[in-house]
Write an enzyme that holds these catalytic residues in place. Structure first.
Site, mmCIF file in Angstrom:
data_model
loop_
_atom_site.group_PDB
_atom_site.id
_atom_site.type_symbol
_atom_site.label_atom_id
_atom_site.label_comp_id
_atom_site.label_asym_id
_atom_site.label_seq_id
_atom_site.Cartn_x
_atom_site.Cartn_y
_atom_site.Cartn_z
ATOM 1 N N SER A 125 69.545 24.465 21.475
ATOM 2 C CA SER A 125 68.453 25.421 21.308
ATOM 3 C C SER A 125 67.927 25.366 19.885
ATOM 4 C CB SER A 125 69.008 26.823 21.586
ATOM 5 O OG SER A 125 68.131 27.804 21.118
ATOM 6 N N TYR A 149 75.436 33.970 20.084
ATOM 7 C CA TYR A 149 74.879 32.968 21.011
ATOM 8 C C TYR A 149 74.596 31.668 20.253
ATOM 9 C CZ TYR A 149 71.243 30.460 23.603
ATOM 10 O OH TYR A 149 70.499 29.481 24.211
ATOM 11 N N LYS A 153 76.107 27.552 20.424
ATOM 12 C CA LYS A 153 75.344 26.297 20.488
ATOM 13 C C LYS A 153 75.743 25.369 19.344
ATOM 14 C CE LYS A 153 72.982 27.147 24.187
ATOM 15 N NZ LYS A 153 73.375 26.498 25.441
HETATM 16 P P1 NAD Z 1 69.895 30.570 33.178
HETATM 17 O O1 NAD Z 1 70.746 31.737 32.918
HETATM 18 O O2 NAD Z 1 68.747 30.735 34.113
HETATM 19 O O3 NAD Z 1 70.775 29.340 33.684
HETATM 20 C C1 NAD Z 1 72.113 29.172 33.317
HETATM 21 C C2 NAD Z 1 72.902 28.932 34.585
HETATM 22 O O4 NAD Z 1 74.271 28.719 34.262
HETATM 23 C C3 NAD Z 1 72.841 30.124 35.558
HETATM 24 O O5 NAD Z 1 72.518 29.646 36.845
HETATM 25 C C4 NAD Z 1 74.257 30.697 35.517
HETATM 26 O O6 NAD Z 1 74.613 31.276 36.753
HETATM 27 C C5 NAD Z 1 75.064 29.462 35.165
HETATM 28 N N1 NAD Z 1 76.337 29.724 34.485
HETATM 29 C C6 NAD Z 1 76.554 30.464 33.368
HETATM 30 N N2 NAD Z 1 77.848 30.442 33.037
HETATM 31 C C7 NAD Z 1 78.483 29.661 33.959
HETATM 32 C C8 NAD Z 1 79.822 29.257 34.161
HETATM 33 N N3 NAD Z 1 80.799 29.668 33.342
HETATM 34 N N4 NAD Z 1 80.111 28.457 35.201
HETATM 35 C C9 NAD Z 1 79.132 28.040 36.048
HETATM 36 N N5 NAD Z 1 77.847 28.392 35.919
HETATM 37 C C10 NAD Z 1 77.534 29.203 34.879
HETATM 38 O O7 NAD Z 1 69.361 30.044 31.755
HETATM 39 P P2 NAD Z 1 68.295 28.915 31.407
HETATM 40 O O8 NAD Z 1 67.168 29.580 30.722
HETATM 41 O O9 NAD Z 1 68.059 28.064 32.563
HETATM 42 O O10 NAD Z 1 69.104 28.128 30.281
HETATM 43 C C11 NAD Z 1 69.847 26.975 30.557
HETATM 44 C C12 NAD Z 1 70.504 26.486 29.287
HETATM 45 O O11 NAD Z 1 69.501 26.250 28.296
HETATM 46 C C13 NAD Z 1 71.486 27.493 28.680
HETATM 47 O O12 NAD Z 1 72.584 26.784 28.160
HETATM 48 C C14 NAD Z 1 70.673 28.126 27.576
HETATM 49 O O13 NAD Z 1 71.502 28.587 26.541
HETATM 50 C C15 NAD Z 1 69.825 26.959 27.116
HETATM 51 N N6 NAD Z 1 68.584 27.380 26.459
HETATM 52 C C16 NAD Z 1 67.731 28.240 27.097
HETATM 53 C C17 NAD Z 1 66.568 28.672 26.452
HETATM 54 C C18 NAD Z 1 65.634 29.645 27.120
HETATM 55 O O14 NAD Z 1 64.858 30.287 26.427
HETATM 56 N N7 NAD Z 1 65.643 29.782 28.444
HETATM 57 C C19 NAD Z 1 66.271 28.213 25.156
HETATM 58 C C20 NAD Z 1 67.134 27.313 24.544
HETATM 59 C C21 NAD Z 1 68.304 26.911 25.206
HETATM 60 N N1 UFG Z 2 58.128 39.373 21.527
HETATM 61 C C1 UFG Z 2 57.386 40.544 21.541
HETATM 62 N N2 UFG Z 2 57.630 41.455 22.520
HETATM 63 C C2 UFG Z 2 58.573 41.252 23.493
HETATM 64 C C3 UFG Z 2 59.326 40.047 23.478
HETATM 65 C C4 UFG Z 2 59.080 39.136 22.471
HETATM 66 O O1 UFG Z 2 56.542 40.747 20.679
HETATM 67 O O2 UFG Z 2 58.750 42.130 24.360
HETATM 68 C C5 UFG Z 2 57.853 38.342 20.490
HETATM 69 C C6 UFG Z 2 59.027 38.061 19.567
HETATM 70 O O3 UFG Z 2 59.058 38.936 18.491
HETATM 71 C C7 UFG Z 2 58.745 36.598 19.181
HETATM 72 C C8 UFG Z 2 58.055 36.013 20.413
HETATM 73 O O4 UFG Z 2 57.565 37.135 21.147
HETATM 74 O O5 UFG Z 2 57.825 36.555 18.116
HETATM 75 C C9 UFG Z 2 58.993 35.226 21.308
HETATM 76 O O6 UFG Z 2 60.128 36.028 21.634
HETATM 77 P P1 UFG Z 2 61.163 35.589 22.769
HETATM 78 O O7 UFG Z 2 62.169 36.694 22.866
HETATM 79 O O8 UFG Z 2 60.451 35.205 24.004
HETATM 80 O O9 UFG Z 2 61.806 34.262 22.190
HETATM 81 P P2 UFG Z 2 62.581 34.004 20.812
HETATM 82 O O10 UFG Z 2 61.822 32.960 20.072
HETATM 83 O O11 UFG Z 2 62.888 35.250 20.097
HETATM 84 O O12 UFG Z 2 63.979 33.455 21.354
HETATM 85 C C10 UFG Z 2 64.058 32.366 22.259
HETATM 86 C C11 UFG Z 2 65.292 32.537 23.146
HETATM 87 C C12 UFG Z 2 66.546 32.441 22.322
HETATM 88 C C13 UFG Z 2 66.552 31.181 21.530
HETATM 89 C C14 UFG Z 2 65.285 31.058 20.716
HETATM 90 C C15 UFG Z 2 65.206 29.725 20.033
HETATM 91 O O13 UFG Z 2 65.272 33.792 23.796
HETATM 92 O O14 UFG Z 2 67.658 32.411 23.180
HETATM 93 O O15 UFG Z 2 64.140 31.176 21.570
HETATM 94 O O16 UFG Z 2 65.283 28.722 21.000
HETATM 95 F F1 UFG Z 2 67.614 31.174 20.693
#
Ligand code: NAD
Ligand code: UFG
Length: 339
Positions: A125, A149, A153
């Site tokens: 991430s 979190y 990572k």
């Molecule tokens: P998500 O929660 O939709 O998907 C994660 C999946 O992993 C879920 O289906 C959950 O049930 C499963 N899971 C969690 N723990 C588990 C375990 N111990 N055993 C088996 N399954 C398990 O999240 P996502 O948005 O699809 O994110 C996927 C990956 O990408 C994550 O590792 C997250 O940290 C990373 N990531 C997400 C974002 C974002 O904004 N969505 C940004 C950067 C990184």
């Molecule tokens: N924001 C608002 N109102 C809301 C939600 C978000 O103004 O209700 C703003 C935040 O302040 C930020 C932008 O929208 O400026 C994006 O916010 P998000 O919460 O959608 O995303 P972030 O960039 O804060 O965080 C995301 C993931 C994290 C990850 C990070 C970097 O949620 O898990 O990107 O990858 F770590």
């Protein structure tokens, strides 16, 4: 046919990636404990792709269950999405995050080692850059931790680098996602957060739908072009396609390499609100409130390493991200049906 194990394949990014993998002829095997997802997502991926997906409901921390899965298949690679991802929850429950994300990854890597599967694509991430000093963010920028979190990572990335140092037959793509948004254009799969969303895009679509009264914009006094926070939003289908490119790269024995997956363009909260208004044809009510603690002003990336090494770049613009997110939300106002 190559089999690839996808951990967390029922989740938001995992389901979109399974779809692209299945469509490209990969035999997809999913392990997911469904702690933050629904089996319905996997069924729908099967429906859209016309391909079967082998599904195991199991926890990646469960060594015996993982062993059974590895005994039954010959995997060429693992795509590792499984993990908990809510920043606020990680501050409240750090041990749950360390156990699930870090221990889960150790258990997975040990199973891979026993079965001589040494190719991995890992969901890292942009959070590993902490609060970057300048933008655009490049992969060689200093790494730091701003919450538990993010620590999971960074620890996992470090573990992967150590593993590769211990045995250079390991090939690991560390994919640092920026802000994944949007949904598959079919409107059948998308992001389905539990309860009130914490992230911007799912919150805005709920406001557009009328299930939440207004968006609270966290901070209007950042040193950005309109005072609101700037991020690099990337369409989840572009992200999924990036995983295919990373899987192909593994065949060249690249070692352990990190890649930014983003568009290389920053978008402010107000710009996102306007783009979503265009997509749904109605105004999005909002008010500007205090900054959210821990938020950086501006985070967007330089994705040129991924372009150069993987031949990948994001193709879909902000209007496509909003149109697709809106289609998913309209077709599924309550997310997936609860099993
Ligand atoms: P998500 O929660 O939709 O998907 C994660 C999946 O992993 C879920 O289906 C959950 O049930 C499963 N899971 C969690 N723990 C588990 C375990 N111990 N055993 C088996 N399954 C398990 O999240 P996502 O948005 O699809 O994110 C996927 C990956 O990408 C994550 O590792 C997250 O940290 C990373 N990531 C997400 C974002 C974002 O904004 N969505 C940004 C950067 C990184
Ligand atoms: N924001 C608002 N109102 C809301 C939600 C978000 O103004 O209700 C703003 C935040 O302040 C930020 C932008 O929208 O400026 C994006 O916010 P998000 O919460 O959608 O995303 P972030 O960039 O804060 O965080 C995301 C993931 C994290 C990850 C990070 C970097 O949620 O898990 O990107 O990858 F770590």
């Amino acid at each position: 046919m190559r089999s690839v194990l996808v951990t967390g394949g029922a989740g938001y990014i995992g389901s979109h990636t399974c779809l692209e993998m299945a469509r490209s002829g990969i035999d997809v095997v999913v392990v997911d404990n469904l702690c933050n997802s629904r089996m319905e997502a996997v069924r729908r991926v099967e429906g859209i792709s016309g391909k079967g997906i082998t599904f195991y409901r199991a926890d990646i921390c469960d060594e015996a269950a993982m062993e059974r899965i590895f005994e039954r298949h010959e995997f060429s690679s693992v795509v590792h999405f499984a993990g908990l991802k809510a920043v606020g929850e990680s501050v409240a429950k750090p041990l749950e995050y360390f156990h699930n994300n870090i221990t889960g990854t150790v258990v997975l890597l040990r199973a891979m080692l026993r079965h001589e599967v040494r190719n991995m694509v890992f969901s890292s991430s942009a959070t590993v850059y902490g609060d970057p000093q300048t933008v655009p963010v490049r992969e060689d920028f200093p790494l730091s931790v701003v919450n538990p979190y993010g620590r999971t990572k960074l620890v996992i990335e470090d573990m992967m680098r150590d593993l590769h140092r211990s045995d250079d037959r390991w090939n690991i793509m560390l994919l640092r996602y920026f802000n994944p948004v949007g949904a598959h254009e079919s409107g059948q799969i998308g992001e389905d957060p539990e309860g009130v969303p914490c992230n911007l895009m799912p919150y805005i679509t709920k406001v557009a739908l009328g299930s939440l009264p207004e968006l609270k914009i966290f901070g209007g006094d950042y040193p950005t072009r309109d005072g609101t926070g700037v991020r690099d939003y990337i369409h989840v289908v572009d992200l999924a396609v990036g995983h295919l490119a990373a899987l192909r790269k593994l065949e060249e024995n690249p070692g352990c390499v990190a890649y930014n997956l983003g568009t290389g363009r920053g978008c402010s909260v107000l710009e996102m609100v306007n783009a979503m208004s265009r997509a749904c044809g109605r105004a999005i009510p909002y008010s500007i409130v205090d900054r959210r603690p821990g938020d950086a002003a501006e985070v967007w990336c330089d994705p040129s390493r991924a372009m150069m090494d993987l031949g990948w770049k994001a193709e879909r613009d902000l209007d496509a991200m909003c149109a697709d997110a809106w289609r998913w939300q309209q077709k599924n106002p309550d997310g997936y049906p609860k099993d």
